[in-house]
Scaffold this active site. Structure first.
Site, PDB file in Angstrom:
ATOM      1  N   ARG A  36      30.539 -21.109  57.499  1.00 58.10           N
ATOM      2  CA  ARG A  36      29.790 -20.466  58.578  1.00 58.10           C
ATOM      3  C   ARG A  36      29.687 -18.969  58.347  1.00 58.10           C
ATOM      4  O   ARG A  36      30.625 -18.338  57.848  1.00 58.10           O
ATOM      5  CB  ARG A  36      30.483 -20.688  59.926  1.00 58.10           C
ATOM      6  CG  ARG A  36      30.318 -22.058  60.489  1.00 58.10           C
ATOM      7  CD  ARG A  36      30.844 -22.140  61.901  1.00 58.10           C
ATOM      8  NE  ARG A  36      32.159 -21.566  62.046  1.00 58.10           N
ATOM      9  CZ  ARG A  36      32.637 -21.056  63.176  1.00 58.10           C
ATOM     10  NH1 ARG A  36      31.903 -21.044  64.265  1.00 58.10           N
ATOM     11  NH2 ARG A  36      33.857 -20.562  63.241  1.00 58.10           N
ATOM     12  N   SER A  80      40.722 -20.129  54.811  1.00 59.51           N
ATOM     13  CA  SER A  80      41.787 -20.999  55.347  1.00 59.51           C
ATOM     14  C   SER A  80      42.556 -21.733  54.248  1.00 59.51           C
ATOM     15  O   SER A  80      42.690 -22.956  54.261  1.00 59.51           O
ATOM     16  CB  SER A  80      41.194 -22.002  56.331  1.00 59.51           C
ATOM     17  OG  SER A  80      40.492 -21.310  57.319  1.00 59.51           O
ATOM     18  N   ASP A  88      42.702 -18.903  59.216  1.00 59.70           N
ATOM     19  CA  ASP A  88      42.174 -19.463  60.475  1.00 59.70           C
ATOM     20  C   ASP A  88      43.248 -19.559  61.563  1.00 59.70           C
ATOM     21  O   ASP A  88      42.972 -19.441  62.750  1.00 59.70           O
ATOM     22  CB  ASP A  88      41.522 -20.831  60.253  1.00 59.70           C
ATOM     23  CG  ASP A  88      42.450 -21.849  59.607  1.00 59.70           C
ATOM     24  OD1 ASP A  88      43.515 -21.454  59.091  1.00 59.70           O
ATOM     25  OD2 ASP A  88      42.116 -23.048  59.601  1.00 59.70           O
TER      26      ASP A  88
END
Length: 900
Positions: A522, A586, A640
């Protein structure tokens, strides 16, 4: 004139549909916990939870009490694919002093008869399972227990009513066992109607309804557990013994009962009871015919008005007479002969009229029976949510078997009343005795299967003691990771993030965030406003990362990321702006500062080459330079988990722990700088990314890893690594379930021992399916549909087991996760030096958010293992996107403060 007498016995289809609706309402009433006490149709749970599946085999004993004779049987079942069986029986007359005596005498007589039978068949040296067909209304609380509600038929034995008949039988058998006479294991108490269904179910696995229509009448069927409020649990099905003979005892059929029905009832042994049975069973139809003929004769319509002794004598006309008089093929000769034997001396006209009366009476019986049966079939179809249903009804009883027209009439009316049900009627062979043996065989099979399933799943049941041990070991590993001399060899790496503050509400501006952590990537634009109207606005676009990029070269991966950023900047019209950027990455990174992150190792299926040991921020900057279209100010590389903590910290300043329970599993928390030996400085706090997924890679939790965990680990992209994550995260739970299902199928406990192509396919069982299957709202029918989508053709029993397996795997994951979190909480409490810790944990991840039970089990485990910590769990909103922007904003704020 004859028809005038019979008018009220003729029932139109409209009336039968109305009877059907009334019976459906009574069924619902009987199934409800609150309404059952006043229901006439008692809907008794039989605790028979499964139909035969064809694998039943072996020697079984069955004993049958319900008529004038006691019957003992040896039943052999052969799992030869033909559902063949052998039945050997011996009948024992029951003396009147036993049927009218006391309970002890009855059960001693049964034990003596059984002992004699076993001696005759040379079975005394064998321990055999036994099923007891007891054809009287009983309240059961389990398959091998039944409390007699009331004696019926000619039985009037003292001291048995309101007691458990199985206990009484066992007590009587124990006397013989004590003298090594016989050795019997009583496994099931079976009603004769249930026995009929099971007998036919052994021959036709579609059979899920049993019907008795003889001297008595009753029906049973397989009901969904979720509708049976009288029994705990809502999984699977259970056979319900309707005891429908009492339908109408509350007046529900009064408008259909004729003067003859009322007269018959008043003259019976139990006036006002079993009214439906008195309208349809063979025990009463002959008497009904006699009462009609008597009135017609008195009014001069028959036999020249001469009332004979036969017409005045109760019980003189029996069902066998009615059946014989309805044999139209033989003309009037049968009727004339029977009436003459009764000293009635009929004319031809009399014979025609009597034959007509018999037909109308038996036709009404078939009609009423069909209406109630149609109600059961409709309920079955609606339970299954089918437009059209194929099913089989197993039938037994003298009226159905011996009456020349009854069966045809019943079939015809049922098919007319329920046109959406394709019904096969199957005559029971071997009756309730074979049925009792089949019920016992099924119970025997299920008990053996249960034992093996329990053995397979036992290692997943972690006691509080073991969880406490996991917590203590996690706590020790956290300390190793923080200390300079042990950090290099620690499995829980305790990586410093260089995030040294949480949001204070003054953050503002526009920020870009990148989020890489799974199969999607994203790019976000985040606008943060401060002050009284504090808010965060986000705009984002999602891009897929193809497998060939995930497992290609590092250069290809970062070029793909920069291509996605370029598309987003173009899309938002901000290509020229040099915005501060936070990069949520992450994967385990070792950071030397907030904008430097060296990849320790790939997880979650990524395998891009030339990345491990490299600074991912440098790789991103190089890819931006290669493209040469725009420039960005990369302020922070963010995990994350840290993003999750920061997002919740923006809403609640008390949030100092972040937890991810999704595809992966991880925790971060604010640690005192003085405890972080691998970073210079002792003032303030820094967020530590524990990377706890690797907990256990040194073997410290091997004692709780199962064979299935080892199989999942060996088949993964990183064998021997991330062992704790492989037991707790969404990416692996479905695969653990698949390995268990394969093992259970190999043992013949699932899918009839057949491992389908689908089940062999790694990764077929995604964690989202676990969440769906475990949902409390889902009926087993829907569970079966989910499994069918996966190419797994399961029976109802298979579905129950699969649901149980999913539950046990996800519960273990939640409890292990809770144990790890309890270790972090206890560390925080000791750091603060407080008796009681009040803290907020920010949580993200699909497993925590979407699984129906995971969050609850995790929270309960934390309460048990960290009782001195009052924890508020706060769901994070987009930790990896919004959190990255907030970390960037906090870093910018702290940087500006430092400069000033």
């Amino acid at each position: 004139q004859v028809d005038r007498y019979l008018y009220h016995l003729r029932l139109s289809d409209a009336v039968l549909l109305d009877v059907m609706a009334r019976f459906q309402a009574e069924m619902v009433k009987g199934l409800g916990r609150d309404t059952n006490p006043t229901a006439t149709v008692k809907m008794l749970p039989s605790f028979v939870r499964s139909l035969p599946d064809g694998s039943e085999k072996g020697d079984f004993l069955a004993v049958d009490l319900g008529g004038s004779q006691f019957r003992a049987h040896q039943v052999k079942l052969f799992a030869d694919g033909k559902q063949s069986s052998q039945l050997e029986s011996k009948f024992y007359p029951i003396p009147k002093e036993v049927t009218q005596g006391n309970g002890a005498e009855l059960f001693e007589y049964i034990a003596d008869c059984l002992s004699d039978f076993m001696e005759t068949k040379n079975l005394k040296h064998k321990k055999l399972p036994l099923g007891f067909t007891f054809s009287f209304p009983c309240k059961q609380t389990k398959l091998e227990e039944g409390v007699l509600l009331a004696w019926t038929k000619h039985f009037r034995i003292r001291g048995v009513q309101d007691t458990d008949v199985i206990s009484s039988l066992r007590k009587a058998l124990q006397k013989h066992e004590a003298s090594f006479d016989i050795d019997v294991d009583v496994l099931a108490l079976v009603n004769d109607t249930v026995g009929t269904m099971m007998t036919c179910g052994y021959d036709d696995q579609r059979c899920e309804v049993g019907l008795i229509i003889g001297t008595g009448t009753n029906a049973c069927y397989m009901e969904e557990m979720r509708h049976i409020n009288l029994v705990e649990g809502d999984e699977g099905r259970m056979c319900i013994n309707t005891e429908w003979g009492a339908f109408g005892d509350d007046g529900a059929l009064d408008d259909l009962r004729t003067e003859f029905d009322r007269e018959l009832d008043l003259g019976s042994l139990n006036p006002g009871k079993q009214l439906f049975e008195k309208m349809i069973s063979s025990l009463y139809l002959g008497e009904l015919v006699r009462l009609i003929l008597l009135k017609m004769t008195k009014e001069g319509l028959l036999f020249n008005g001469k009332v004979s002794t036969a017409l005045l004598t109760k019980g003189k006309i029996e069902m066998k007479h009615v059946s014989a008089m309805e044999k139209y093929k033989e003309g009037l000769s049968n009727t004339k002969e029977i009436l003459t034997d009764l000293n009635l001396f009929p004319s031809e006209e009399d014979c025609v009229a009597v034959q007509h009366v018999c037909t109308i009476v038996s036709f009404r019986s078939a009609n009423l029976c069909a209406a109630a049966l149609a109600a059961i079939l409709t309920r079955l179809r609606e339970n299954k949510k089918l437009l059209r249903m194929q099913t089989t009804v197993g039938i037994d009883g003298g009226l159905y078997k011996t009456h020349p027209k009854y069966a045809k009439r019943l079939h015809k009316v049922v098919r007319r009343l329920v046109p959406m049900c394709d019904v096969r009627f199957l005559l029971s062979e071997g009756g309730s005795s074979r049925g009792a043996a089949v019920v016992t065989a099924v119970a025997h099979r299920l008990a053996a299967r249960r034992h093996r399933i329990d053995a397979a799943l036992a290692p997943f049941l972690l006691s509080l003691g073991i969880l406490q041990e996991v917590k203590d070991r996690m706590r020790a590993e956290l300390e190793y990771g923080l200390k300079r001399e042990t950090q290099a060899n620690a499995t829980v790496k305790m990586l410093p993030t260089y995030v040294c503050g949480t949001p204070d509400g003054t953050e503002k501006g526009k920020f870009l965030a990148l989020d890489l952590g799974g199969t999607n990537f994203r790019v976000l634009l985040v606008k943060i406003k401060s002050g009284r109207r504090k808010s965060v606005q986000m705009y984002n676009k999602i891009f897929a990362i193809p497998l060939e990029i995930m497992q290609g070269t590092g250069e290809e991966l970062f070029d793909h990321i920069v291509q996605c950023i370029a598309d987003f900047l173009e899309y938002m019209g901000i290509k020229g702006a040099r915005l501060p950027l936070g990069f949520t990455f992450s994967f385990p990174c070792r950071q030397a500062s907030i904008d430097k992150g060296t990849l320790v190792g790939w997880t979650k299926g990524f395998k891009a080459t030339d990345c491990e040991g490299e600074d991912v921020v440098d790789m991103l900057r190089e890819a931006i330079r290669r493209r040469n279209e725009f420039d960005l100010d990369i302020v922070a590389v963010v995990n994350d988990t840290v993003g999750t903590m920061m997002t919740c910290g923006y809403e609640d300043p008390n949030c100092e722990i972040g937890l991810i329970a999704g595809t992966g599993s991880n925790v971060c928390y604010m640690e005192d700088m003085k405890n972080i030996e691998i970073v210079e400085g002792n003032e303030g706090k820094m967020c530590i990314n524990t990377e706890w997924g690797a907990f256990g890679d040194n073997g410290c939790i091997d004692h709780i890893r199962t064979q299935y965990d080892r199989e999942v680990d060996e088949g993964s992209l990183n064998p021997g690594k991330q062992r704790y994550e492989k037991m707790t995260s969404g990416m692996y739970l479905g695969e653990i379930v698949r390995q268990i299902l394969i093992d259970l199928t190999k043992q013949g406990l699932l899918f009839r021992g057949h491992i389908s192509k689908s089940l062999r396919k790694r990764g077929i069982f995604e964690t989202k399916f676990l969440s769906q299957i475990e949902s409390d709202r889902l009926a087993l029918l829907q569970v079966r549909r989910i499994l069918q989508q996966l190419g797994l053709d399961s029976t109802c029993e298979d579905s129950i087991i699969i649901k149980e397996v999913c539950g046990i795997v996800s519960t273990r994951a939640a409890r292990l996760c809770g144990a790890g979190l309890a270790a972090v909480l206890e560390k925080k409490r000791e750091n603060q030096g407080v008796e009681r810790l009040h803290i907020t944990v920010g949580v993200d991840g699909t497993l925590y958010k979407l699984h129906p039970h995971f969050s609850r089990v995790l929270q309960e485990t934390v309460k048990e293992l960290a009782p001195q910590c009052d924890v508020t769990f706060m769901l994070s909103e987009d930790g990896s996107g919004k959190g990255a922007a907030l970390i960037t904003a906090v870093a910018k704020r702290l940087h500006n403060v430092g400069q000033k």
